[in-house]
Write a protein that holds these residues in place. Structure first.
Motif, PDB file in Angstrom:
ATOM      1  N   TRP A   4      21.509  19.094  -4.265  1.00  0.00           N
ATOM      2  CA  TRP A   4      22.416  18.339  -3.397  1.00  0.00           C
ATOM      3  C   TRP A   4      22.335  18.814  -1.959  1.00  0.00           C
ATOM      4  CZ3 TRP A   4      23.649  14.206  -5.821  1.00  0.00           C
ATOM      5  CH2 TRP A   4      23.841  14.225  -7.200  1.00  0.00           C
ATOM      6  N   THR A  71      17.435  12.008  -7.640  1.00  0.00           N
ATOM      7  CA  THR A  71      18.822  12.130  -7.193  1.00  0.00           C
ATOM      8  C   THR A  71      19.208  10.993  -6.264  1.00  0.00           C
ATOM      9  OG1 THR A  71      18.599  14.534  -7.349  1.00  0.00           O
ATOM     10  CG2 THR A  71      20.501  13.693  -6.138  1.00  0.00           C
ATOM     11  N   LYS A  97      30.739  12.436  -9.849  1.00  0.00           N
ATOM     12  CA  LYS A  97      30.861  13.841  -9.459  1.00  0.00           C
ATOM     13  C   LYS A  97      30.885  14.760 -10.675  1.00  0.00           C
ATOM     14  CE  LYS A  97      33.344  12.941  -5.120  1.00  0.00           C
ATOM     15  NZ  LYS A  97      34.637  13.109  -4.405  1.00  0.00           N
ATOM     16  N   VAL A 102      28.265  17.502  -8.668  1.00  0.00           N
ATOM     17  CA  VAL A 102      28.217  17.578  -7.213  1.00  0.00           C
ATOM     18  C   VAL A 102      29.193  18.651  -6.753  1.00  0.00           C
ATOM     19  CG1 VAL A 102      28.483  16.312  -5.056  1.00  0.00           C
ATOM     20  CG2 VAL A 102      27.736  15.108  -7.123  1.00  0.00           C
ATOM     21  N   GLU A 106      29.046  19.652  -1.073  1.00  0.00           N
ATOM     22  CA  GLU A 106      28.004  18.648  -0.889  1.00  0.00           C
ATOM     23  C   GLU A 106      28.528  17.223  -1.059  1.00  0.00           C
ATOM     24  OE1 GLU A 106      25.258  19.377   0.306  1.00  0.00           O
ATOM     25  OE2 GLU A 106      25.197  21.544  -0.019  1.00  0.00           O
ATOM     26  N   VAL A 110      26.643  13.486  -0.200  1.00  0.00           N
ATOM     27  CA  VAL A 110      26.428  12.439  -1.194  1.00  0.00           C
ATOM     28  C   VAL A 110      27.102  11.144  -0.741  1.00  0.00           C
ATOM     29  CG1 VAL A 110      26.863  11.732  -3.579  1.00  0.00           C
ATOM     30  CG2 VAL A 110      26.192  14.085  -3.085  1.00  0.00           C
TER      31      VAL A 110
END
Length: 261
Positions: A4, A71, A97, A102, A106, A110
């Protein structure tokens, strides 16, 4: 560094190329623009790069590049799917999430990629085709990506017809057959819609040995370690474990119905 932490890095966008790299480049800023100007690949329709590793073509074998592409594929196609039914619910965001691990630090990155993809005027097809090329030798990784999108879609308690139609179109862009799609759909639509024979890709008329071999093959091909070696980031291991559990449950149903030991 976690995957991430790399998704909006200049090097990531430059290495991937194509529509995914262009989207990342728009987020990463001036540094990526300069890198692209010096070694830009010919562009095809909808901004798809012509080929090679940077384009996400057959030559794209770098593990880090594939990790990032996978990703970004989940984020971008998730954003495009949100357009399919016109609504992003809190449950869907929370599911993303949770399953894709995540870290809090980060989440903003995202979100930037998700929002950039939603604002992007072009459709989902260029992204899906690029991912299909990049993972053409590893179709189970692409299947895992679709599973991830299904997980997001059903987080609010239902998968809408528009979302199913979108996911079927993505599967076709990835190169999956109608039979493949039927198996993927059956494994993701919940207990009431699941047919254990369809999930294993076998016929009810197949003998016990054929079904057992199909089950073992699917478990082997969908093992998290194998998928990670083929380009799925480690952060997605929960999703892979969920897929193996679905396959095992389907076989258990058949085994019990046939009285197998």
């Amino acid at each position: 560094m976690s995957i991430w932490g790399k998704i909006v890095g200049g090097a990531a966008g430059f290495a991937i190329g194509g529509p995914i790299g262009a989207l990342l480049g728009g987020l990463a800023g001036h540094a990526v623009d300069k890198m692209r100007e010096s070694t830009a690949a010919p562009q095809l329709e909808h901004g798809e790069a012509a080929g090679g590793a940077g384009a996400g073509g057959a030559g794209a074998t770098d593990e880090g590049t594939k990790n990032i592409a996978f990703t970004i594929g989940v984020i971008v196609l998730g954003a495009k799917m949100a357009k399919a039914d016109g609504l992003v619910t809190k449950d869907e965001v929370s599911a993303f999430k949770e399953v894709f691990q995540v870290p809090p630090e980060e989440a903003k990155n995202v979100g930037r990629v998700f929002n950039q993809a939603r604002r992007d005027a072009q459709g989902y097809e260029p992204y899906a085709r690029q991912l299909g090329r990049m993972f053409r030798e590893n179709p189970r990784v692409l299947e895992e990506l679709i599973d991830g999108l299904f997980h997001i879609a059903r987080a609010d308690g239902k998968v809408t017809d528009d979302e199913v139609a979108f996911l079927q179109a993505v599967a076709r862009a990835f190169g999956f057959s109608d039979d493949d799609w039927g198996r993927i759909r059956a494994a993701n639509m919940g207990p009431d819609a699941q047919d254990p024979y369809v999930i294993l890709g076998v016929a009810r008329s197949d003998d016990d040995d054929t079904i057992r071999k199909a089950w073992r093959k699917l478990v082997s091909e969908n093992h998290p370690d194998r998928l990670i070696a083929q380009g799925m980031p480690e952060e997605f291991v929960n999703l892979a474990n969920e897929k193996v559990a679905t396959i095992n449950h389907a076989y258990d149903q058949i085994r019990k119905s046939r009285g197998l030991s």
